[in-house]
Write a protein that holds these residues in place. Structure first.
Motif, PDB file in Angstrom:
ATOM      1  N   VAL A  76       0.313  38.471  29.703  1.00 35.27           N
ATOM      2  CA  VAL A  76       0.378  38.893  28.309  1.00 35.27           C
ATOM      3  C   VAL A  76       1.735  39.525  28.006  1.00 35.27           C
ATOM      4  O   VAL A  76       2.353  39.241  26.964  1.00 35.27           O
ATOM      5  CB  VAL A  76      -0.762  39.887  27.989  1.00 35.27           C
ATOM      6  CG1 VAL A  76      -0.528  40.565  26.637  1.00 35.27           C
ATOM      7  CG2 VAL A  76      -2.106  39.164  27.971  1.00 35.27           C
ATOM      8  N   ALA A  77       2.226  40.368  28.908  1.00 29.18           N
ATOM      9  CA  ALA A  77       3.505  41.046  28.679  1.00 29.18           C
ATOM     10  C   ALA A  77       4.675  40.064  28.667  1.00 29.18           C
ATOM     11  O   ALA A  77       5.512  40.076  27.749  1.00 29.18           O
ATOM     12  CB  ALA A  77       3.725  42.113  29.750  1.00 29.18           C
ATOM     13  N   VAL A  78       4.742  39.202  29.681  1.00 26.55           N
ATOM     14  CA  VAL A  78       5.868  38.268  29.791  1.00 26.55           C
ATOM     15  C   VAL A  78       5.811  37.231  28.666  1.00 26.55           C
ATOM     16  O   VAL A  78       6.832  36.926  28.030  1.00 26.55           O
ATOM     17  CB  VAL A  78       5.882  37.592  31.172  1.00 26.55           C
ATOM     18  CG1 VAL A  78       6.925  36.481  31.224  1.00 26.55           C
ATOM     19  CG2 VAL A  78       6.170  38.625  32.260  1.00 26.55           C
ATOM     20  N   LEU A  79       4.624  36.677  28.425  1.00 22.00           N
ATOM     21  CA  LEU A  79       4.508  35.658  27.381  1.00 22.00           C
ATOM     22  C   LEU A  79       4.668  36.269  25.988  1.00 22.00           C
ATOM     23  O   LEU A  79       5.152  35.604  25.073  1.00 22.00           O
ATOM     24  CB  LEU A  79       3.164  34.937  27.505  1.00 22.00           C
ATOM     25  CG  LEU A  79       3.019  34.062  28.753  1.00 22.00           C
ATOM     26  CD1 LEU A  79       1.612  33.481  28.838  1.00 22.00           C
ATOM     27  CD2 LEU A  79       4.060  32.948  28.766  1.00 22.00           C
ATOM     28  N   GLY A  80       4.245  37.529  25.817  1.00 17.70           N
ATOM     29  CA  GLY A  80       4.486  38.197  24.544  1.00 17.70           C
ATOM     30  C   GLY A  80       5.972  38.333  24.268  1.00 17.70           C
ATOM     31  O   GLY A  80       6.434  38.117  23.134  1.00 17.70           O
ATOM     32  N   THR A  81       6.740  38.684  25.295  1.00 16.72           N
ATOM     33  CA  THR A  81       8.198  38.760  25.157  1.00 16.72           C
ATOM     34  C   THR A  81       8.781  37.397  24.835  1.00 16.72           C
ATOM     35  O   THR A  81       9.662  37.259  23.975  1.00 16.72           O
ATOM     36  CB  THR A  81       8.821  39.297  26.459  1.00 16.72           C
ATOM     37  OG1 THR A  81       8.255  40.573  26.771  1.00 16.72           O
ATOM     38  CG2 THR A  81      10.327  39.431  26.321  1.00 16.72           C
ATOM     39  N   LEU A  96       3.209  27.387  20.350  1.00 16.88           N
ATOM     40  CA  LEU A  96       1.793  27.565  20.046  1.00 16.88           C
ATOM     41  C   LEU A  96       1.027  28.062  21.256  1.00 16.88           C
ATOM     42  O   LEU A  96       0.254  29.034  21.170  1.00 16.88           O
ATOM     43  CB  LEU A  96       1.207  26.238  19.557  1.00 16.88           C
ATOM     44  CG  LEU A  96      -0.318  26.189  19.368  1.00 16.88           C
ATOM     45  CD1 LEU A  96      -0.781  27.261  18.400  1.00 16.88           C
ATOM     46  CD2 LEU A  96      -0.739  24.806  18.883  1.00 16.88           C
ATOM     47  N   VAL A  97       1.233  27.433  22.403  1.00 14.90           N
ATOM     48  CA  VAL A  97       0.452  27.800  23.581  1.00 14.90           C
ATOM     49  C   VAL A  97       0.862  29.183  24.089  1.00 14.90           C
ATOM     50  O   VAL A  97       0.027  29.913  24.646  1.00 14.90           O
ATOM     51  CB  VAL A  97       0.603  26.729  24.686  1.00 14.90           C
ATOM     52  CG1 VAL A  97       1.894  26.898  25.484  1.00 14.90           C
ATOM     53  CG2 VAL A  97      -0.586  26.742  25.634  1.00 14.90           C
ATOM     54  N   THR A  98       2.104  29.572  23.886  1.00 16.09           N
ATOM     55  CA  THR A  98       2.553  30.910  24.289  1.00 16.09           C
ATOM     56  C   THR A  98       1.830  31.984  23.481  1.00 16.09           C
ATOM     57  O   THR A  98       1.276  32.939  24.046  1.00 16.09           O
ATOM     58  CB  THR A  98       4.071  31.047  24.101  1.00 16.09           C
ATOM     59  OG1 THR A  98       4.737  30.087  24.912  1.00 16.09           O
ATOM     60  CG2 THR A  98       4.535  32.431  24.510  1.00 16.09           C
ATOM     61  N   LEU A  99       1.812  31.814  22.172  1.00 10.98           N
ATOM     62  CA  LEU A  99       1.139  32.800  21.318  1.00 10.98           C
ATOM     63  C   LEU A  99      -0.372  32.780  21.550  1.00 10.98           C
ATOM     64  O   LEU A  99      -1.018  33.832  21.574  1.00 10.98           O
ATOM     65  CB  LEU A  99       1.453  32.493  19.853  1.00 10.98           C
ATOM     66  CG  LEU A  99       1.024  33.536  18.821  1.00 10.98           C
ATOM     67  CD1 LEU A  99       1.626  34.896  19.155  1.00 10.98           C
ATOM     68  CD2 LEU A  99       1.448  33.097  17.423  1.00 10.98           C
TER      69      LEU A  99
END
Length: 247
Positions: free
Chosen positions: A176-181, A47-50
């Motif tokens: 955003v890039a790393v957590l999106g992955t 949840l926190v990642t998204l």
């Protein structure tokens, strides 16, 4: 879902959204404490990642001009960072993640604690493309191993005397890039089940609104104050990681 669970989700979403809007990093530090009370660890992290990615898009729009003006510098962080995520996931089976978190926590506490109470901030001014890429790579590896992608870039960027928009134009897109992955990998592993999606739908409006409040504060603080904020956030992040490891 009970009303008390909804309340904790809203509190976590608001706290995480605000710090994301203010600093462009640190969402998990302020949100997980609330979310872990009512969600299992996998669902809370998913949840926190998204949430970090979607609220981070608002911060990206805020510094879009600085991003385009310093695109080559940003890519020095992002490209190695994305390459580091699968490396970190692979290494996770070989290295004790809790020990790694403890080492990172101590590093953040020492750095944040030392400079939080000094009059003069660190000033590392010369161009360091190789070191920038190294920080991005290690950040990606740490993200894959222990969900700590922002820890090292946070320290590194707070040492540079860049204007606050330029600093954020590195931290926000990188996260955003790393957590999106990471979110995509969590989705492929089935982390976004019905309960997690329900919690996300509850959290999203509060997170987006709180991020807007954080952005309002960001616009009003000076470049020096923003650097001090990042250093203080390093200290809080280190303490938060340490407490979670020890408990």
């Amino acid at each position: 879902m009970s009303w008390s669970a909804v309340l904790y989700i809203l509190l976590g979403a608001s706290a995480g959204g605000f710090v994301n809007g203010l600093a462009g990093s640190g969402t998990a530090l302020f949100a997980l404490g609330f979310l872990l009370i009512v969600l299992d660890p996998v669902s809370a992290v998913a949840l926190v990642t998204l949430m970090s990615v979607l609220t981070g898009l608002q911060g990206l729009w805020e510094v879009r001009a600085a991003v385009t003006q310093n695109l080559s510098r940003l890519l020095r962080f992002i490209v190695p960072g994305l390459l580091g995520v699968p490396v970190g996931i692979t290494l996770l089976a070989l290295i004790n993640a809790e020990t790694l978190k403890l080492v990172i926590a101590i590093l953040l506490i020492v750095y944040g604690g030392f400079f939080s109470f000094r009059t003069n901030l660190p000033r590392f001014e010369r161009r360091t493309p190789v070191l920038d890429s190294g920080v991005g790579l290690v950040g990606g590896v740490l993200g894959g191993m222990a969900s700590l992608s922002g820890a090292l870039p946070l320290i590194w960027c707070s040492m540079r005397p860049w204007p606050k928009a330029e600093t954020r134009a590195v931290l926000q897109p990188f996260n955003v890039a790393v957590l999106g992955t990471t979110a995509l990998m969590l989705w492929s592993r089935g982390a976004y089940d019905r309960d997690t999606v329900t919690a996300f739908l509850i959290a999203l409006p509060a997170s987006l609104l709180a991020a807007q409040v954080g952005l309002m504060v960001f616009r009003r603080i000076s470049d020096t104050m923003f650097r001090r904020l990042l250093i203080g956030l390093s200290l809080l992040l280190g303490l938060g990681i340490l407490i979670r490891v020890l408990i």
